[in-house]
Scaffold this motif. Structure first.
Motif, PDB file in Angstrom:
ATOM      1  N   THR A 107       0.923  -1.229   0.083  1.00  0.00           N
ATOM      2  CA  THR A 107       0.079  -0.086   0.068  1.00  0.00           C
ATOM      3  C   THR A 107       0.862   1.292   0.008  1.00  0.00           C
ATOM      4  OG1 THR A 107      -0.162   0.095   2.644  1.00  0.00           O
ATOM      5  CG2 THR A 107      -1.736  -1.219   1.491  1.00  0.00           C
ATOM      6  N   PRO A 108       0.277   2.407  -0.496  1.00  0.00           N
ATOM      7  CA  PRO A 108       1.131   3.542  -0.682  1.00  0.00           C
ATOM      8  C   PRO A 108       1.335   4.350   0.819  1.00  0.00           C
ATOM      9  CG  PRO A 108      -0.650   3.707  -2.024  1.00  0.00           C
ATOM     10  CD  PRO A 108      -0.751   2.464  -1.113  1.00  0.00           C
ATOM     11  N   THR A 109       0.974   3.710   1.757  1.00  0.00           N
ATOM     12  CA  THR A 109       1.362   3.925   3.262  1.00  0.00           C
ATOM     13  C   THR A 109       2.530   3.170   3.932  1.00  0.00           C
ATOM     14  OG1 THR A 109      -0.356   2.637   4.226  1.00  0.00           O
ATOM     15  CG2 THR A 109      -1.045   4.983   3.841  1.00  0.00           C
ATOM     16  N   GLY A 110       2.918   2.024   2.964  1.00  0.00           N
ATOM     17  CA  GLY A 110       4.107   1.445   3.546  1.00  0.00           C
ATOM     18  C   GLY A 110       3.842   0.110   3.991  1.00  0.00           C
ATOM     19  N   GLY A 111       2.516  -0.174   3.823  1.00  0.00           N
ATOM     20  CA  GLY A 111       1.927  -1.651   4.366  1.00  0.00           C
ATOM     21  C   GLY A 111       2.653  -2.775   3.300  1.00  0.00           C
ATOM     22  N   THR A 112       2.987  -3.868   3.903  1.00  0.00           N
ATOM     23  CA  THR A 112       3.426  -4.831   3.012  1.00  0.00           C
ATOM     24  C   THR A 112       2.932  -6.121   3.749  1.00  0.00           C
ATOM     25  OG1 THR A 112       5.303  -5.709   2.054  1.00  0.00           O
ATOM     26  CG2 THR A 112       5.669  -4.927   4.328  1.00  0.00           C
ATOM     27  N   VAL A 113       2.454  -7.066   3.221  1.00  0.00           N
ATOM     28  CA  VAL A 113       2.131  -8.430   3.648  1.00  0.00           C
ATOM     29  C   VAL A 113       2.290  -9.600   2.645  1.00  0.00           C
ATOM     30  CG1 VAL A 113      -0.337  -8.225   2.988  1.00  0.00           C
ATOM     31  CG2 VAL A 113       0.355  -9.556   4.815  1.00  0.00           C
ATOM     32  N   TRP A 114       2.703 -10.518   3.099  1.00  0.00           N
ATOM     33  CA  TRP A 114       2.885 -11.920   2.313  1.00  0.00           C
ATOM     34  C   TRP A 114       1.415 -12.078   1.498  1.00  0.00           C
ATOM     35  CZ3 TRP A 114       6.819 -15.774   1.516  1.00  0.00           C
ATOM     36  CH2 TRP A 114       6.236 -16.916   0.969  1.00  0.00           C
ATOM     37  N   TRP A 115       1.721 -12.133   0.119  1.00  0.00           N
ATOM     38  CA  TRP A 115       0.309 -12.516  -0.659  1.00  0.00           C
ATOM     39  C   TRP A 115      -0.009 -13.890  -0.565  1.00  0.00           C
ATOM     40  CZ3 TRP A 115      -0.383 -14.919  -5.799  1.00  0.00           C
ATOM     41  CH2 TRP A 115      -1.732 -14.822  -6.372  1.00  0.00           C
ATOM     42  N   THR A 116      -1.311 -14.153  -0.105  1.00  0.00           N
ATOM     43  CA  THR A 116      -1.638 -15.812   0.385  1.00  0.00           C
ATOM     44  C   THR A 116      -1.947 -16.410  -0.705  1.00  0.00           C
ATOM     45  OG1 THR A 116      -4.112 -14.877  -0.079  1.00  0.00           O
ATOM     46  CG2 THR A 116      -3.056 -14.714   2.155  1.00  0.00           C
ATOM     47  N   GLY A 117      -1.872 -16.000  -2.132  1.00  0.00           N
ATOM     48  CA  GLY A 117      -1.849 -16.786  -3.622  1.00  0.00           C
ATOM     49  C   GLY A 117      -0.511 -17.354  -3.673  1.00  0.00           C
ATOM     50  N   ASN A 118       0.476 -16.862  -2.981  1.00  0.00           N
ATOM     51  CA  ASN A 118       1.744 -17.741  -3.161  1.00  0.00           C
ATOM     52  C   ASN A 118       1.876 -19.162  -3.266  1.00  0.00           C
ATOM     53  OD1 ASN A 118       3.607 -15.302  -3.928  1.00  0.00           O
ATOM     54  ND2 ASN A 118       3.693 -15.014  -1.533  1.00  0.00           N
ATOM     55  N   THR A 119       2.251 -19.923  -4.422  1.00  0.00           N
ATOM     56  CA  THR A 119       2.243 -21.199  -4.247  1.00  0.00           C
ATOM     57  C   THR A 119       3.478 -21.968  -4.195  1.00  0.00           C
ATOM     58  OG1 THR A 119       0.304 -20.987  -5.879  1.00  0.00           O
ATOM     59  CG2 THR A 119       1.385 -23.191  -5.709  1.00  0.00           C
ATOM     60  N   ARG A 120       3.741 -22.785  -3.203  1.00  0.00           N
ATOM     61  CA  ARG A 120       5.018 -23.350  -2.951  1.00  0.00           C
ATOM     62  C   ARG A 120       5.543 -24.654  -3.977  1.00  0.00           C
ATOM     63  NH1 ARG A 120       7.008 -25.774   2.965  1.00  0.00           N
ATOM     64  NH2 ARG A 120       9.054 -26.648   2.351  1.00  0.00           N
ATOM     65  N   PRO A 121       6.323 -24.344  -4.414  1.00  0.00           N
ATOM     66  CA  PRO A 121       6.957 -25.269  -5.653  1.00  0.00           C
ATOM     67  C   PRO A 121       6.934 -26.679  -5.085  1.00  0.00           C
ATOM     68  CG  PRO A 121       8.312 -23.349  -5.765  1.00  0.00           C
ATOM     69  CD  PRO A 121       7.339 -23.418  -4.180  1.00  0.00           C
ATOM     70  N   SER A 122       6.476 -27.616  -5.811  1.00  0.00           N
ATOM     71  CA  SER A 122       6.656 -29.136  -5.242  1.00  0.00           C
ATOM     72  C   SER A 122       8.121 -29.433  -5.222  1.00  0.00           C
ATOM     73  CB  SER A 122       6.094 -30.101  -6.337  1.00  0.00           C
ATOM     74  OG  SER A 122       6.765 -29.908  -7.640  1.00  0.00           O
ATOM     75  N   TYR A 123       9.145 -28.914  -5.922  1.00  0.00           N
ATOM     76  CA  TYR A 123      10.733 -29.191  -5.540  1.00  0.00           C
ATOM     77  C   TYR A 123      11.290 -28.566  -4.529  1.00  0.00           C
ATOM     78  CZ  TYR A 123      10.810 -24.906  -8.483  1.00  0.00           C
ATOM     79  OH  TYR A 123      10.575 -23.634  -8.786  1.00  0.00           O
ATOM     80  N   LEU A 124      10.504 -27.859  -3.803  1.00  0.00           N
ATOM     81  CA  LEU A 124      11.009 -26.995  -2.569  1.00  0.00           C
ATOM     82  C   LEU A 124      10.742 -27.809  -1.545  1.00  0.00           C
ATOM     83  CD1 LEU A 124      12.474 -24.271  -1.466  1.00  0.00           C
ATOM     84  CD2 LEU A 124      10.229 -23.526  -1.016  1.00  0.00           C
ATOM     85  N   GLY A 125      11.743 -28.481  -0.913  1.00  0.00           N
ATOM     86  CA  GLY A 125      11.816 -29.276   0.137  1.00  0.00           C
ATOM     87  C   GLY A 125      11.859 -28.623   1.476  1.00  0.00           C
TER      88      GLY A 125
END
Length: 260
Positions: free
Chosen positions: A149-167
């Motif tokens: 957000t333009p006020t400096g807000g930042t939060v992890w996007w819940t749509g991030n998808t973990r790759p299957s190869y990331l152990g």
């Protein structure tokens, strides 16, 4: 030069060099090159059957794109500033990565009230503060998005998808460094993904591999480029580079990573 290359492609004289010729045209950014790439997106030239992407996709290699409404949009700006690494205090209440539990890394703290930041981000349409947090570890394996957000807000996007190869991975502290804008670069092309002092806000990215402008998960359009943080500026033995992106309309930022 652009005219001759377009004629050569239209004449089908060097289909074995089509990939390299399209790259040259994309980087030129010339209106004649843009017109030809648009035309070849529907009228494929000789050799196009050997390409992995369509002709107009090469525009991204040159730092621009054509939006669905048909208008050209520059993904990069022409103002660039050195990013100087500053010590960042470690907060006790830092949010953590949902995947590996590492504390999130503050990759950028910017404010367009600073004239240099305003110039570097002018092409993005962003106004206000911009804070980009990411996981320094998981971003090495996939593009990670955050809501901003333009006020400096930042939060992890819940749509991030973990790759299957990331152990599984143990939590590790991110770099205790955050970049701050320094002196202006003499050229927007002076970023370096390899050399110490190469981290750059704005300008053009120094891709280690092919151009990888992140697509906005909100609308699917290519995001605007913000800057590059080189591994050599984060650690004595660091390698690779983090690339930061922004889409003002959807309020999303992204970080991806490349190494040799």
């Amino acid at each position: 030069m652009v005219h001759r290359i377009v004629e050569r492609i239209d004449g089908g004289r060097t289909p074995d060099r089509l990939n390299h010729l399209l790259l040259i045209l994309a980087h030129s950014g010339h209106p004649l090159a843009e017109s030809a790439l648009r035309r070849w997106s529907t009228q494929s030239p000789a050799g196009a059957d050997k390409l992995y992407v369509g002709a107009l996709n090469y525009a991204r290699e040159g730092g621009w794109t054509v939006d669905p409404d048909g208008r050209r949009r520059n993904l990069c700006g022409n103002s660039a500033y050195r990013w100087v690494m500053r010590e960042a205090p470690r907060r006790a209440d830092r949010p953590t990565c949902p995947w590996c539990a590492s504390p999130l890394w503050t990759a950028a703290v910017l404010d367009t009230a600073d004239p240099s930041v305003g110039a570097a981000l002018g092409h993005t349409g962003w106004s206000g503060r911009l804070v980009i947090e990411t996981c320094h570890f998981c971003a090495c394996y996939t593009t990670l998005y955050s809501q901003v957000t333009p006020t400096g807000g930042t939060v992890w996007w819940t749509g991030n998808t973990r790759p299957s190869y990331l152990g599984s991975a143990e939590a590790e502290d991110p770099p205790a460094l955050t970049p701050a804008p320094g002196e202006a670069r003499q050229s927007p092309y002076q970023a370096s993904a390899w050399n110490q002092g190469g981290s750059t806000l704005g300008g053009r990215p120094d891709w280690i591999q092919d151009a990888e402008h992140a697509d906005c998960p909100g609308c699917g359009h290519p995001m605007d480029y913000v800057g590059l943080i080189g591994g050599a500026d984060l650690d004595e033995y660091g390698e690779g580079a983090y690339y930061l992106h922004l889409h003002q309309r959807c309020g999303l930022a992204a970080v991806n990573y490349q190494q040799s």
